[in-house]
Write a protein that holds these residues in place. Sequence first.
Motif, PDB file in Angstrom:
ATOM      1  N   ILE A 225       0.731-114.200  24.641  1.00 11.56           N
ATOM      2  CA  ILE A 225       1.555-112.993  24.772  1.00 11.56           C
ATOM      3  C   ILE A 225       3.010-113.423  24.872  1.00 11.56           C
ATOM      4  CG2 ILE A 225       1.977-110.924  26.193  1.00 11.56           C
ATOM      5  CD1 ILE A 225      -0.892-111.598  27.422  1.00 11.56           C
ATOM      6  N   ASP A 226       3.840-112.812  24.076  1.00 10.36           N
ATOM      7  CA  ASP A 226       5.268-113.133  24.109  1.00 10.36           C
ATOM      8  C   ASP A 226       5.856-112.754  25.479  1.00 10.36           C
ATOM      9  OD1 ASP A 226       7.627-113.517  21.833  1.00 10.36           O
ATOM     10  OD2 ASP A 226       8.257-112.416  23.634  1.00 10.36           O
ATOM     11  N   ARG A 227       6.807-113.582  25.967  1.00 12.70           N
ATOM     12  CA  ARG A 227       7.339-113.376  27.324  1.00 12.70           C
ATOM     13  C   ARG A 227       7.926-111.982  27.524  1.00 12.70           C
ATOM     14  NH1 ARG A 227      10.916-117.319  29.368  1.00 12.70           N
ATOM     15  NH2 ARG A 227      10.004-118.882  28.022  1.00 12.70           N
ATOM     16  N   ARG A 228       8.450-111.368  26.438  1.00 10.38           N
ATOM     17  CA  ARG A 228       9.100-110.068  26.658  1.00 10.38           C
ATOM     18  C   ARG A 228       8.088-108.963  26.955  1.00 10.38           C
ATOM     19  NH1 ARG A 228       9.880-108.566  20.385  1.00 10.38           N
ATOM     20  NH2 ARG A 228       8.843-110.531  19.966  1.00 10.38           N
ATOM     21  N   TYR A 229       6.795-109.208  26.646  1.00  7.57           N
ATOM     22  CA  TYR A 229       5.787-108.176  26.932  1.00  7.57           C
ATOM     23  C   TYR A 229       5.163-108.332  28.320  1.00  7.57           C
ATOM     24  CZ  TYR A 229       5.997-107.641  21.848  1.00  7.57           C
ATOM     25  OH  TYR A 229       6.415-107.466  20.564  1.00  7.57           O
ATOM     26  N   LEU A 230       5.330-109.519  28.930  1.00  5.32           N
ATOM     27  CA  LEU A 230       4.591-109.782  30.175  1.00  5.32           C
ATOM     28  C   LEU A 230       4.816-108.719  31.264  1.00  5.32           C
ATOM     29  CD1 LEU A 230       4.839-113.681  30.617  1.00  5.32           C
ATOM     30  CD2 LEU A 230       3.036-112.332  29.541  1.00  5.32           C
ATOM     31  N   PRO A 231       6.077-108.269  31.494  1.00  3.24           N
ATOM     32  CA  PRO A 231       6.273-107.324  32.608  1.00  3.24           C
ATOM     33  C   PRO A 231       5.558-105.986  32.406  1.00  3.24           C
ATOM     34  CG  PRO A 231       8.375-108.244  31.866  1.00  3.24           C
ATOM     35  CD  PRO A 231       7.335-108.654  30.868  1.00  3.24           C
ATOM     36  N   ARG A 232       5.172-105.680  31.163  1.00  4.30           N
ATOM     37  CA  ARG A 232       4.561-104.366  30.923  1.00  4.30           C
ATOM     38  C   ARG A 232       3.028-104.403  30.914  1.00  4.30           C
ATOM     39  NH1 ARG A 232       7.120-100.722  26.586  1.00  4.30           N
ATOM     40  NH2 ARG A 232       5.959 -99.287  27.905  1.00  4.30           N
ATOM     41  N   LEU A 233       2.452-105.624  31.047  1.00  2.97           N
ATOM     42  CA  LEU A 233       0.999-105.750  30.861  1.00  2.97           C
ATOM     43  C   LEU A 233       0.174-104.863  31.778  1.00  2.97           C
ATOM     44  CD1 LEU A 233       0.280-109.556  30.358  1.00  2.97           C
ATOM     45  CD2 LEU A 233       0.488-107.747  28.655  1.00  2.97           C
ATOM     46  N   SER A 234       0.643-104.659  33.026  1.00  2.00           N
ATOM     47  CA  SER A 234      -0.197-103.891  33.951  1.00  2.00           C
ATOM     48  C   SER A 234       0.171-102.409  33.979  1.00  2.00           C
ATOM     49  CB  SER A 234      -0.133-104.506  35.350  1.00  2.00           C
ATOM     50  OG  SER A 234       1.205-104.550  35.772  1.00  2.00           O
ATOM     51  N   GLU A 235       1.023-101.960  33.032  1.00  2.00           N
ATOM     52  CA  GLU A 235       1.276-100.512  32.922  1.00  2.00           C
ATOM     53  C   GLU A 235       0.055 -99.845  32.306  1.00  2.00           C
ATOM     54  OE1 GLU A 235       4.681 -99.537  30.495  1.00  2.00           O
ATOM     55  OE2 GLU A 235       5.955-100.834  31.705  1.00  2.00           O
ATOM     56  N   ARG A 236      -0.195 -98.607  32.749  1.00  2.00           N
ATOM     57  CA  ARG A 236      -1.328 -97.888  32.148  1.00  2.00           C
ATOM     58  C   ARG A 236      -1.077 -97.643  30.667  1.00  2.00           C
ATOM     59  NH1 ARG A 236      -0.385 -93.119  36.269  1.00  2.00           N
ATOM     60  NH2 ARG A 236      -1.741 -93.752  37.955  1.00  2.00           N
ATOM     61  N   PHE A 237      -2.107 -97.830  29.887  1.00  2.00           N
ATOM     62  CA  PHE A 237      -2.120 -97.585  28.438  1.00  2.00           C
ATOM     63  C   PHE A 237      -1.258 -98.559  27.638  1.00  2.00           C
ATOM     64  CE2 PHE A 237      -2.958 -93.311  30.242  1.00  2.00           C
ATOM     65  CZ  PHE A 237      -4.257 -93.170  29.779  1.00  2.00           C
ATOM     66  N   TYR A 238      -0.674 -99.565  28.295  1.00  2.00           N
ATOM     67  CA  TYR A 238       0.162-100.495  27.539  1.00  2.00           C
ATOM     68  C   TYR A 238      -0.709-101.484  26.760  1.00  2.00           C
ATOM     69  CZ  TYR A 238       3.610-103.736  25.983  1.00  2.00           C
ATOM     70  OH  TYR A 238       4.378-104.523  25.169  1.00  2.00           O
ATOM     71  N   ARG A 239      -0.449-101.602  25.471  1.00  2.00           N
ATOM     72  CA  ARG A 239      -1.103-102.616  24.646  1.00  2.00           C
ATOM     73  C   ARG A 239      -0.034-103.309  23.819  1.00  2.00           C
ATOM     74  NH1 ARG A 239      -5.182 -98.749  22.010  1.00  2.00           N
ATOM     75  NH2 ARG A 239      -3.967 -97.259  23.184  1.00  2.00           N
ATOM     76  N   VAL A 240      -0.152-104.621  23.698  1.00  2.00           N
ATOM     77  CA  VAL A 240       0.858-105.371  22.967  1.00  2.00           C
ATOM     78  C   VAL A 240       0.768-104.990  21.488  1.00  2.00           C
ATOM     79  CG1 VAL A 240       1.579-107.691  22.269  1.00  2.00           C
ATOM     80  CG2 VAL A 240       0.776-107.281  24.609  1.00  2.00           C
ATOM     81  N   ASP A 241       1.935-104.801  20.851  1.00  2.00           N
ATOM     82  CA  ASP A 241       1.960-104.471  19.422  1.00  2.00           C
ATOM     83  C   ASP A 241       1.143-105.490  18.647  1.00  2.00           C
ATOM     84  OD1 ASP A 241       3.508-102.295  19.638  1.00  2.00           O
ATOM     85  OD2 ASP A 241       5.395-103.328  19.221  1.00  2.00           O
ATOM     86  N   GLY A 246      -8.357-102.422  15.366  1.00  2.00           N
ATOM     87  CA  GLY A 246      -9.351-103.432  15.047  1.00  2.00           C
ATOM     88  C   GLY A 246     -10.455-103.440  16.081  1.00  2.00           C
ATOM     89  N   PRO A 247     -11.429-104.344  15.878  1.00  2.00           N
ATOM     90  CA  PRO A 247     -12.605-104.325  16.740  1.00  2.00           C
ATOM     91  C   PRO A 247     -12.288-104.650  18.195  1.00  2.00           C
ATOM     92  CG  PRO A 247     -12.636-106.213  15.245  1.00  2.00           C
ATOM     93  CD  PRO A 247     -11.487-105.358  14.836  1.00  2.00           C
ATOM     94  N   THR A 248     -11.157-105.321  18.454  1.00  2.00           N
ATOM     95  CA  THR A 248     -10.856-105.685  19.845  1.00  2.00           C
ATOM     96  C   THR A 248     -10.075-104.596  20.560  1.00  2.00           C
ATOM     97  OG1 THR A 248      -8.757-106.709  19.282  1.00  2.00           O
ATOM     98  CG2 THR A 248     -10.684-108.146  19.286  1.00  2.00           C
ATOM     99  N   ALA A 249      -9.731-103.510  19.867  1.00  2.00           N
ATOM    100  CA  ALA A 249      -8.864-102.498  20.477  1.00  2.00           C
ATOM    101  C   ALA A 249      -9.406-102.051  21.826  1.00  2.00           C
ATOM    102  CB  ALA A 249      -8.730-101.305  19.543  1.00  2.00           C
ATOM    103  N   GLY A 250      -8.563-102.127  22.834  1.00  2.00           N
ATOM    104  CA  GLY A 250      -8.995-101.739  24.169  1.00  2.00           C
ATOM    105  C   GLY A 250      -8.365-100.411  24.550  1.00  2.00           C
ATOM    106  N   THR A 251      -8.429-100.117  25.854  1.00  2.00           N
ATOM    107  CA  THR A 251      -7.899 -98.839  26.334  1.00  2.00           C
ATOM    108  C   THR A 251      -6.495 -98.997  26.909  1.00  2.00           C
ATOM    109  OG1 THR A 251      -8.790 -99.241  28.527  1.00  2.00           O
ATOM    110  CG2 THR A 251     -10.217 -98.090  26.960  1.00  2.00           C
ATOM    111  N   GLY A 252      -6.090-100.232  27.191  1.00  2.00           N
ATOM    112  CA  GLY A 252      -4.793-100.431  27.840  1.00  2.00           C
ATOM    113  C   GLY A 252      -4.829-100.082  29.324  1.00  2.00           C
ATOM    114  N   LEU A 253      -6.042 -99.932  29.886  1.00  2.00           N
ATOM    115  CA  LEU A 253      -6.134 -99.555  31.309  1.00  2.00           C
ATOM    116  C   LEU A 253      -6.647-100.700  32.188  1.00  2.00           C
ATOM    117  CD1 LEU A 253      -7.628 -95.954  30.939  1.00  2.00           C
ATOM    118  CD2 LEU A 253      -5.308 -96.559  31.624  1.00  2.00           C
ATOM    119  N   GLY A 254      -7.252-101.719  31.550  1.00  2.00           N
ATOM    120  CA  GLY A 254      -7.913-102.781  32.320  1.00  2.00           C
ATOM    121  C   GLY A 254      -6.994-103.475  33.313  1.00  2.00           C
TER     122      GLY A 254
END
Length: 302
Positions: A225-241, A246-254
């Motif tokens: 994960i690129d460093r600029r995305y790290l602070p947003r990882l635990s936001e609800r519904f956030y998924r890295v661009d 695709g088959p791995t698509a998650g919910t962004g809630l985990g």
Amino acid sequence: AFVEPLRMPVAGPMPWRAMLVLADETSSKRAERMRADFLANASHELRTPLASLSGFIDTLRGPARDDEAARDRFLSIMREQTDRMRRLIDDLLSLSRVEMNEHLPPSGEADLGAIARDVVDSLRPMADARAITLELSLPDEPARITGDRDQVYEVVENLVENAIKYSPEGAVVAIEALDNCARDVAEHAPERLAPQSARLLLAGPPFDPRQRYGVLRVRDHGAGIDRRYLPRLSERFYRVDGQKSGPTAGTGLGLAIVKHIITRHRGGFSVESAPDTGSTFSVFLPKPAEGSKAASPAQPVA
Ligand code: ADP
């Protein structure tokens, strides 16, 4: 903007009162906006698979009625969409349960190593399907922590599931439990960081030099994960661009669920990652106070 005036010298009680009301209104407005955003996001996320399902139903009743190959293909996409909706609803319920209990400190005790072993056993079929090896390393003694076993299980499950999802086929995912760690060891994985990597503490309790922790680390050799995305990882519904479909698509809630559970347990949660090298997620949970072992024999250790 409303913090600054508090530092100014004030002559009488009135300006103070006026300022406190202003701050209060601002925070309740913010909470209201967050709730509205959350509902809008949740509805949008549920609408997308629903719209796709109704589109396929129309196609199957019309143009694709007599096309067997198209029918099979569409039915399997519909299956994926219903699975996705189920995951979303499960995660939304889980998040709301966790948020409701967040103010109640956990009272039980659990063995982090035993939890890691159970999670690895249950996720082995998912890993096998992508030829991913799960390597488990446990301490000699049980890694006892203060916590709600089911919630800690959910944390470990989310992290290991992500490591599998975001790793290429045939990769290795390492899961390690450690006992009795000081804060600095708990917070940072010991290996030297790759040059372009970054680390971030996503949640952490106030520093207490006497507190010892049980630690769980999950290391993958996936996309990173690129460093600029790290602070947003635990936001609800956030998924890295780039990882949104695709088959791995998650919910962004985990990871939002992980952060809430860890915060409730007064534990910490950190990530180290480098693009194309992989990621290490660490959680650390306070150990029970010395001498509490005899008082709480409840935790069975397999
Ligand atoms: P999701 O259900 O999308 O996996 P999470 O909240 O668990 O939601 O994770 C948020 C985002 O963080 C993911 O969509 C993904 O972009 C990124 N992510 C999480 N774990 C990893 C990992 N191990 N490797 C790479 N990216 C990850």
